[in-house]
Every structure is written in structure tokens, then in C-alpha cells.
Design an enzyme around this catalytic site. Structure first.
Site, PDB file in Angstrom:
ATOM      1  N   HIS A 260      63.622  -6.651  90.044  1.00  0.00           N
ATOM      2  CA  HIS A 260      62.158  -6.982  90.478  1.00  0.00           C
ATOM      3  C   HIS A 260      62.142  -5.973  91.482  1.00  0.00           C
ATOM      4  O   HIS A 260      62.192  -6.313  92.757  1.00  0.00           O
ATOM      5  CB  HIS A 260      62.583  -8.298  90.910  1.00  0.00           C
ATOM      6  CG  HIS A 260      61.292  -8.955  91.472  1.00  0.00           C
ATOM      7  ND1 HIS A 260      60.500  -9.979  90.994  1.00  0.00           N
ATOM      8  CD2 HIS A 260      60.827  -8.900  92.661  1.00  0.00           C
ATOM      9  CE1 HIS A 260      59.573 -10.302  91.372  1.00  0.00           C
ATOM     10  NE2 HIS A 260      59.533  -9.738  92.528  1.00  0.00           N
ATOM     11  N   ASP A 308      69.128 -11.675  83.859  1.00  0.00           N
ATOM     12  CA  ASP A 308      68.780 -10.281  84.143  1.00  0.00           C
ATOM     13  C   ASP A 308      67.334 -10.529  83.527  1.00  0.00           C
ATOM     14  O   ASP A 308      66.760  -9.736  82.475  1.00  0.00           O
ATOM     15  CB  ASP A 308      69.424  -9.189  83.331  1.00  0.00           C
ATOM     16  CG  ASP A 308      68.854  -7.890  83.789  1.00  0.00           C
ATOM     17  OD1 ASP A 308      68.090  -7.696  84.523  1.00  0.00           O
ATOM     18  OD2 ASP A 308      69.581  -6.850  83.138  1.00  0.00           O
ATOM     19  N   GLU A 317      66.165  -9.458  92.495  1.00  0.00           N
ATOM     20  CA  GLU A 317      65.294  -8.610  93.602  1.00  0.00           C
ATOM     21  C   GLU A 317      66.347  -7.898  94.451  1.00  0.00           C
ATOM     22  O   GLU A 317      67.404  -8.600  95.035  1.00  0.00           O
ATOM     23  CB  GLU A 317      64.241  -9.471  94.279  1.00  0.00           C
ATOM     24  CG  GLU A 317      63.807  -8.955  95.312  1.00  0.00           C
ATOM     25  CD  GLU A 317      62.664  -9.688  96.138  1.00  0.00           C
ATOM     26  OE1 GLU A 317      61.698  -9.268  96.447  1.00  0.00           O
ATOM     27  OE2 GLU A 317      63.025 -10.993  96.390  1.00  0.00           O
TER      28      GLU A 317
END
Length: 365
Positions: A260, A308, A317
Site C-alpha cells: 500500500h 497481501d 502499508e
């Protein structure tokens, strides 16, 4: 990022200012060979720390947007943290007097209690400050009138190190061996790597002070016990886990493919993409076109499962806070001759006790 980046101006923010002071003071020691730059850093640290003391308040109380994501729970831990680093950077005894004031530690929660006691993170620097001041007691021994508080902080550091050990079950562990320090909330790895760093660092402090270990009640543990705990957690992060997944991107044969992160997920194809254009890749199932080498993602859940999925920021993230702890832990565990420089960090601190007088010149009859 060529779009507006609003800046919030605060009239008070003790936690933020004292944390910035700690960073600048620590950096001044790192750059001590560049005297002019080091002094510039120290001057900035002094100014910020004074502001933190004069204008009391939590920064997030003034910035509602920040409070939604990074809410501060207090600032007395930053008083300890910033004051300790400023004492090391300047040798000014007033900073030592401040951080060994019993009430400062009491307000910071330094004497125990709470489910997050011993957890080091972006909000709470308490155990970091306790470890840092224990280094002073172990290797410098300033004595009276600072000894009582320093001894209490040292005892609390020992208690926290005991709590990290699996045998005491103070913090839960997954079946795969990951210690969970954030009470089962998402993105556990940044808290785990911080604990791994502090454990390895404290082991090095004990070794540097020729102290073989520490006690947990009637049980004695040597310093290597802490290093073993630290290695076990970093090994988990790097792939020794049920999924055989490295949570450091780009390391090993299997690591997260849908991080992310805007720069990792938007193709590098010589086209310009504005702020909102990146959304088209958020839900894409294709792997990131750019490998964000070295990034630590949020991590698995309490069952060692990992999603994932790029839109699941809790899992995928990366953060500066997480990578800081990971780099520190890796440094602490690296090298065959592990250890710390026992003296350079104290180079600005004057001798606590006066040097003995020179012997008188020999007399003549």
C-alpha cells in the site's frame, strides 16, 4: 507531489516539540565531528525543548486531522526522552535534574501499570527513555542526588525486559512465534521490531558494563537471553514464520507484492499522474510494478494470517515508524563483535566528581 500540502501551525505541542528536540540532540552526537553542524542541531534542540516545557499541551489537541490517525496520549514521556538526549548532547546538569525529578517519571507512567507498559512506539517513548537513562546509571553512575530515581528507572527497565520473555506470558504470542505488543490490533510488526531493538540494545549495555545479566524475581537471565528473543522476532519478520513470508519487501524469495504505497503501485512509464490518478491502481490485483525494497509492511494478524491486498493498509502499508525500529534492530543484531561504544555518547558530560589534587612538589631540606 505538486499539489497543496497544508501545514498546521501550533501554539502548543509539548510532545511533538520534545520529540523533535530528542531527534536533533541525538543527531548532534552522531555529527559531533562536524562541530558547526552539531552545534546548530543542539541549539535547535534546546529551543524546541524549552518550548515544549513552556507551552504545555498535546499536539493532536490542536490538529484534529492528526488526532484521527496519530493521536497523542501525553507528553511527559517526551519530557523524559528529550531531556535525556539533551543531557547527553550538552552535559548541562539541568537536564539530568529534570529527568530525575520523581514527578516527571510519575506523570509519564514510569513506575508500572497498564496494558501498554513496556511498548515503545511513535506515541510512547517511555521505555526508550528508561533504557537510555539506565545506560547512564550502568556506565557512568552519577550517584547522589540522582541515584534513587535512576535506580527506580533501572528496576523498571529490568521488569520490562522480563515481560518481553515468552515464559512470563505478559504479551501474547502467535502460534508461529510473533510477540504481539499492540493488544491484537492490526499492523503489529512496528511494535515488535521496536521491542527487538530495545532488547538487543539493553543486552549490549549489560555487556559493556560487565554485568552478566538481570533478575526476574528469583530467576537470573544472562544478556544472551535478550539477544535470543530479539533474533527470534526479527527472524519471524524476515521469513521464519508459518507462511515463509518475508515482511520486508524485496528480501528473500517470498514477500508482499501489493504494498500500500503510491510510488510502488503506480507504473513508471514516463506519464505524469496527478493526485487522484493513483486511485485506479489501489484495487488492482496486479503486483506492484516497482519493488519498494526494504519496506516493512504492517504484518500478519494474531493467527499468523496475512492479506497481501493493496487496499488493506493495515496489512500492507509501510511506515517510517516501522522501518525505524527494523533498521535499529538489524543494526543491533548485526556483526560478529556485537556491542556498543561505551563512552562516545557521554563525551559532552563533565566528570561528576572532581579530580584528585596533584601531589605537592617534593620538598627540599
Amino acid at each position: 507531489m505538486d499539489y497543496a500540502r497544508p501545514v498546521a501551525q501550533l501554539s502548543s505541542g509539548s510532545d511533538l516539540a520534545a520529540e523533535m528536540a530528542a531527534a536533533l540532540a541525538a543527531a548532534s552526537i552522531v555529527f559531533k565531528d562536524n562541530a558547526a553542524y552539531s552545534e546548530k542541531l543542539v541549539n535547535g534542540a534546546r529551543t524546541l525543548f524549552q518550548m515544549s516545557r513552556d507551552r504545555r499541551g498535546r499536539y493532536s489537541a490542536s490538529v484534529p486531522d492528526a488526532a484521527s490517525f496519530y493521536n497523542s496520549t501525553g507528553y511527559y514521556d517526551e519530557f523524559l526522552w528529550g531531556g535525556a538526549w539533551l543531557y547527553y548532547a550538552t552535559g548541562n546538569i539541568s537536564y539530568l535534574q529534570l529527568v530525575t525529578t520523581y514527578g516527571i517519571g510519575l506523570h509519564a507512567g514510569a513506575y508500572g501499570g497498564g496494558p501498554s507498559y513496556g511498548v515503545f512506539d511513535w506515541d510512547n517513548k517511555l521505555i526508550g527513555a528508561q533504557v537510555l537513562l539506565t545506560r547512564l546509571r550502568l556506565l557512568q553512575g552519577p550517584g547522589y542526588p540522582y541515584e534513587e530515581v535512576l535506580r527506580n528507572l533501572h528496576n523498571q527497565t529490568n521488569i520490562v525486559m522480563c515481560s518481553y520473555l515468552p515464559i512470563y506470558q505478559r504479551f501474547p504470542r502467535t502460534q508461529g512465534g510473533l510477540t504481539i505488543f499492540n493488544q491484537g490490533r492490526p499492523a503489529p510488526l512496528q511494535y515488535t521490531v521496536n521491542a527487538a531493538f530495545l532488547a538487543a540494545l539493553y543486552a549490549d549495555y549489560l555487556t559493556a558494563a560487565d554485568v552478566p545479566g538481570w533478575n526476574c524475581g528469583p530467576e537470573f537471565y544472562n544478556a544472551e537471553t535478550l539477544r535470543n528473543f530479539s533474533r527470534s522476532q526479527i527472524d519471524y519478520v524476515l521469513g521464519k514464520n508459518p507462511l515463509k513470508m518475508s515482511y520486508m519487501v524485496g528480501f528473500g524469495n517470498k514477500y508482499p507484492q501489493h504494498v500500500h504505497h503510491r510510488a510502488a503501485s503506480i507504473p513508471r512509464n514516463k506519464q505524469r499522474y496527478g493526485c487522484l490518478d493513483g486511485w485506479r491502481w489501489l484495487d488492482s490485483r496486479l503486483p506492484n510494478p516497482n519493488v519498494l525494497v526494504g519496506a516493512l509492511v504492517g504484518g500478519p494478524d494474531v493467527r499468523d494470517h496475512f492479506q497481501d491486498v493493496r487496499s488493506n493498509y493495515n496489512s500492507t502499508e509501510p511506515t517510517i515508524a516501522g522501518n525505524a525500529g527494523l533498521v535499529a534492530a538489524l543494526v543491533a543484531l548485526s556483526g560478529e563483535d556485537s556491542g556498543v561504544d561505551a563512552s562516545t555518547i557521554f563525551s559532552q558530560i563533565p566528570p561528576m566528581f572532581p579530580a584528585p589534587p596533584q601531589p605537592a612538589a617534593p620538598g627540599f631540606p
